[in-house]
Design a protein around this motif. Structure first.
Motif, PDB file in Angstrom:
ATOM      1  N   TYR A 127     -22.972  12.308  27.382  1.00  0.00           N
ATOM      2  CA  TYR A 127     -22.831  10.855  27.213  1.00  0.00           C
ATOM      3  C   TYR A 127     -22.852  10.475  25.733  1.00  0.00           C
ATOM      4  CZ  TYR A 127     -24.161   5.916  27.197  1.00  0.00           C
ATOM      5  OH  TYR A 127     -24.224   4.566  26.943  1.00  0.00           O
ATOM      6  N   PHE A 128     -23.812  10.997  24.990  1.00  0.00           N
ATOM      7  CA  PHE A 128     -23.877  10.654  23.567  1.00  0.00           C
ATOM      8  C   PHE A 128     -22.753  11.319  22.784  1.00  0.00           C
ATOM      9  CE2 PHE A 128     -28.435   9.659  24.486  1.00  0.00           C
ATOM     10  CZ  PHE A 128     -28.347   8.320  24.174  1.00  0.00           C
ATOM     11  N   GLY A 129     -22.248  12.451  23.297  1.00  0.00           N
ATOM     12  CA  GLY A 129     -21.044  13.021  22.694  1.00  0.00           C
ATOM     13  C   GLY A 129     -19.860  12.087  22.846  1.00  0.00           C
ATOM     14  N   TRP A 130     -19.752  11.463  24.031  1.00  0.00           N
ATOM     15  CA  TRP A 130     -18.680  10.484  24.257  1.00  0.00           C
ATOM     16  C   TRP A 130     -18.866   9.269  23.349  1.00  0.00           C
ATOM     17  CZ3 TRP A 130     -18.431   5.396  25.881  1.00  0.00           C
ATOM     18  CH2 TRP A 130     -17.162   4.917  26.256  1.00  0.00           C
ATOM     19  N   GLN A 131     -20.101   8.805  23.225  1.00  0.00           N
ATOM     20  CA  GLN A 131     -20.360   7.671  22.340  1.00  0.00           C
ATOM     21  C   GLN A 131     -20.028   8.023  20.888  1.00  0.00           C
ATOM     22  OE1 GLN A 131     -20.894   4.711  23.102  1.00  0.00           O
ATOM     23  NE2 GLN A 131     -22.061   4.522  25.003  1.00  0.00           N
ATOM     24  N   ALA A 132     -20.346   9.249  20.497  1.00  0.00           N
ATOM     25  CA  ALA A 132     -20.014   9.678  19.132  1.00  0.00           C
ATOM     26  C   ALA A 132     -18.495   9.716  18.934  1.00  0.00           C
ATOM     27  CB  ALA A 132     -20.624  11.048  18.859  1.00  0.00           C
ATOM     28  N   ASP A 133     -17.770  10.185  19.946  1.00  0.00           N
ATOM     29  CA  ASP A 133     -16.312  10.172  19.861  1.00  0.00           C
ATOM     30  C   ASP A 133     -15.787   8.749  19.706  1.00  0.00           C
ATOM     31  OD1 ASP A 133     -16.053  12.898  20.003  1.00  0.00           O
ATOM     32  OD2 ASP A 133     -15.744  12.942  22.182  1.00  0.00           O
TER      33      ASP A 133
END
Length: 323
Positions: A127-133
């Motif tokens: 989820y936070f990887g998606w937010q970082a993207d």
């Protein structure tokens, strides 16, 4: 993850805990281990069984006692009784079996917690990887707008003869690189959505719509209370510990197989070939049966069983050390 106070993340976690196939499999193992422990406990100590039966039998006219001497060929046999049996667990074999089953249940519960923790970590990380993207995409969009302006300026300067054509070509190459970067980031974000759907056990189209949000502030460094006692609470380490405990009890049970078993059975009931006299005092029947079972020769089966339990104990200890 609750410390991030993110409703989207909370919703994803709730869905993962309810829908994840891996967690459902781990939960089924917990239920299986619990029932195995109940089964082992049920076989310990006293057992009581009741019985009632009625049989109609024809005697052979050519048997040991011919029916013509008895005066009848057919007769009824009615039996009504209760049987009690108690196994004396002198050497602790059954007690060790029960404790081993309980330890296996504890290990299964810890493994379920480990599976839940792994899923929660994977969901939060994805989820936070998606937010970082999404944050990188916003920066890339700004960079793309800036690079488009720079490319336009470079082309105007070339048209006015201020710069050589190579300068415009360099600007176009940088613009293409930024666009390529944006495509890669967009693909990464889509892949993370598919990964989230997989973790939740749903199709990507069923994943709830996610909104980009600022990344949370993270406390850096090791917690002040970190130590071996805290690390030992990790579910996978706890599961390995319970596996060792179960293997120890199974070894005790295998060792107890070398010693004799002592049991006692008692039966009380009524038996009559005349249905009308079944409930009279004369139909009473009793039996008391003490029994001793002593292993003398079994082709090395007990030694092999004990060797298997020792090998399983060594494997459990090695797994615990590895974890």
């Amino acid at each position: 993850w609750r410390q991030y106070d993110d409703p989207q993340l909370d919703d994803l976690m709730d869905r993962a805990m309810r829908q994840s196939p891996d967690l459902a499999l781990a939960q089924s193992r917990v239920q299986n281990a619990d029932q195995s422990a109940r089964l082992a406990a049920a076989q310990l100590g006293l057992s009581i069984n009741g019985s009632a039966q009625v049989a109609r039998t024809r005697m052979s006219e050519h048997g040991l006692i011919p029916s013509k001497f008895l005066g009848f060929t057919w007769y009824n046999q009615a039996d009504l009784g209760v049987q009690l049996q108690y196994d004396f667990d002198w050497w602790g074999k059954k007690r060790a079996t029960v404790e081993a089953a309980l330890d296996q249940a504890h290990a299964a519960e810890a493994q379920r917690s480990a599976a839940a923790l792994a899923i929660q970590y994977a969901v939060a990380d994805t989820y936070f990887g998606w937010q970082a993207d999404q944050a990188r995409l916003q920066l890339t969009d700004q960079l793309l707008a800036t690079q488009q302006q720079l490319t336009h300026i470079a082309e105007l300067r070339v048209q006015q003869g201020i710069d050589l054509p190579d300068e415009a070509q360099k600007a176009r190459a940088q613009l293409a690189a930024v666009r390529e970067m944006r495509v890669a980031l967009d693909g990464s974000a889509k892949i993370r959505r598919v990964a989230l759907a997989s973790l939740l056990g749903v199709a990507p189209a069923q994943l709830p719509e996610l909104k980009a949000q600022p990344l949370p502030a993270v406390e850096r460094g090791v917690p002040p209370h970190a130590g071996l006692d805290l690390i030992a609470r990790r579910p996978d380490i706890a599961a390995s510990h319970w596996q060792v405990e179960a293997a120890l009890k199974q070894t005790d049970a295998a060792r107890a197989e070398f010693f004799p078993d002592i049991s006692i059975s008692a039966m009380a009931g009524l038996s009559s070939i005349d249905m009308g006299k079944l409930l009279t005092p004369g139909s009473r029947t009793f039996a008391l049966t003490p029994a001793l079972h002593l292993p003398i020769f079994n082709g090395g089966a007990l030694q092999a069983n004990y060797g298997v339990s020792k090998a399983q104990l060594d494997a459990a200890v090695a797994q615990y050390n590895s974890t």
